[in-house]
Scaffold this active site. Structure first.
Site, PDB file in Angstrom:
ATOM      1  N   HIS A  19      47.739  20.019   2.152  1.00  0.00           N
ATOM      2  CA  HIS A  19      48.946  20.611   2.723  1.00  0.00           C
ATOM      3  C   HIS A  19      49.939  19.555   3.202  1.00  0.00           C
ATOM      4  O   HIS A  19      51.087  19.897   3.529  1.00  0.00           O
ATOM      5  CB  HIS A  19      48.551  21.514   3.893  1.00  0.00           C
ATOM      6  CG  HIS A  19      49.241  22.846   3.897  1.00  0.00           C
ATOM      7  ND1 HIS A  19      49.770  23.447   2.762  1.00  0.00           N
ATOM      8  CD2 HIS A  19      49.494  23.728   4.910  1.00  0.00           C
ATOM      9  CE1 HIS A  19      50.307  24.604   3.075  1.00  0.00           C
ATOM     10  NE2 HIS A  19      50.164  24.802   4.368  1.00  0.00           N
ATOM     11  N   ASN A  66      54.531  26.240   9.169  1.00  0.00           N
ATOM     12  CA  ASN A  66      55.087  27.592   9.124  1.00  0.00           C
ATOM     13  C   ASN A  66      56.472  27.715   9.761  1.00  0.00           C
ATOM     14  O   ASN A  66      57.130  28.745   9.589  1.00  0.00           O
ATOM     15  CB  ASN A  66      54.131  28.575   9.809  1.00  0.00           C
ATOM     16  CG  ASN A  66      52.829  28.730   9.047  1.00  0.00           C
ATOM     17  OD1 ASN A  66      52.598  28.058   8.044  1.00  0.00           O
ATOM     18  ND2 ASN A  66      51.977  29.604   9.519  1.00  0.00           N
ATOM     19  N   ASN A 112      53.829  29.030   2.885  1.00  0.00           N
ATOM     20  CA  ASN A 112      54.469  29.411   4.141  1.00  0.00           C
ATOM     21  C   ASN A 112      55.584  28.464   4.566  1.00  0.00           C
ATOM     22  O   ASN A 112      56.569  28.892   5.176  1.00  0.00           O
ATOM     23  CB  ASN A 112      53.427  29.524   5.250  1.00  0.00           C
ATOM     24  CG  ASN A 112      52.547  30.752   5.098  1.00  0.00           C
ATOM     25  OD1 ASN A 112      52.974  31.766   4.547  1.00  0.00           O
ATOM     26  ND2 ASN A 112      51.313  30.664   5.560  1.00  0.00           N
TER      27      ASN A 112
END
Length: 201
Positions: A19, A66, A112
């Site tokens: 990520h 996010n 996201n």
């Protein structure tokens, strides 16, 4: 001027996870350009300089993934830039490892961070560079997969992909996004990828 934003999570335990490939790509560009991405600004760490003959701002939002769009929106406003002046770099679990994809616009899909940017800037029409990190086996928890530290072999693949992404960004800055898409999307595409990206993503 172009704002280049890599998406990731700021805490040390996330540094070497799939990520955080967006952060790794920004670090690669910083190394190439001699830019220090260290100045706190608009909820991000920021550095400014030149690469590929163009003035750039490199940024790593510190909001967590996010909420990345909050920082991106503030940076665009601060530097009086438009979404078309943006390049967002992030991981893509729907692409296999080592594949990169460049697009002028498109849906954020399931990511996201990309969803946050799209929502915050109010459009899907901004350039992006996606770095493949898709698992080669079924996983029960995708969130756990993208936040799990990479193994040594995976780190080596990630380093190669991030270096290629750096080459792609330099070409984009020098010759435009169409030239970068033509070179790097074809290099990485099979028939399935071509069909999947028919919307320009």
């Amino acid at each position: 001027m172009r704002l280049i934003v890599g998406l990731g999570n700021p805490d040390p335990e996330y540094q070497w996870t799939p990520h955080n490939l967006g952060f790794m790509a920004v670090d690669e560009l910083a190394n190439r350009s001699g830019i220090r991405v260290s100045r706190p600004e608009a909820k991000a760490l920021v550095g400014r300089g030149k690469l590929g003959g163009e003035e750039i701002i490199l940024a790593k939002p510190q909001t967590y993934m996010n909420l990345s769009g909050i920082s991106v929106r503030e940076l665009l406003a601060k530097y009086e830039l438009q979404p078309a002046d943006l390049l967002v770099i992030y991981d893509e679990r729907d692409l296999p490892w080592s594949m990169i994809r460049i697009g002028e616009r498109g849906s954020p899909g399931t990511h996201n961070g990309a969803k946050s940017v799209t929502s915050s800037v109010g459009t899907q029409d901004f350039p992006r560079l996606r770095l493949g990190c898709g698992p080669d086996h079924p996983v029960r928890d995708v969130a756990e997969y993208v936040l799990k530290p990479l193994k040594k072999a995976e780190l080596e693949v990630a380093a190669e992909m991030v270096a290629e992404a750096g080459d792609a960004v330099e070409l984009l800055l020098q010759q435009g996004i169409a030239a970068a898409m033509n070179k790097y999307n074809r290099r990485n595409s099979g028939p399935d990828a071509t069909a999947k990206d028919a919307d320009g993503e």
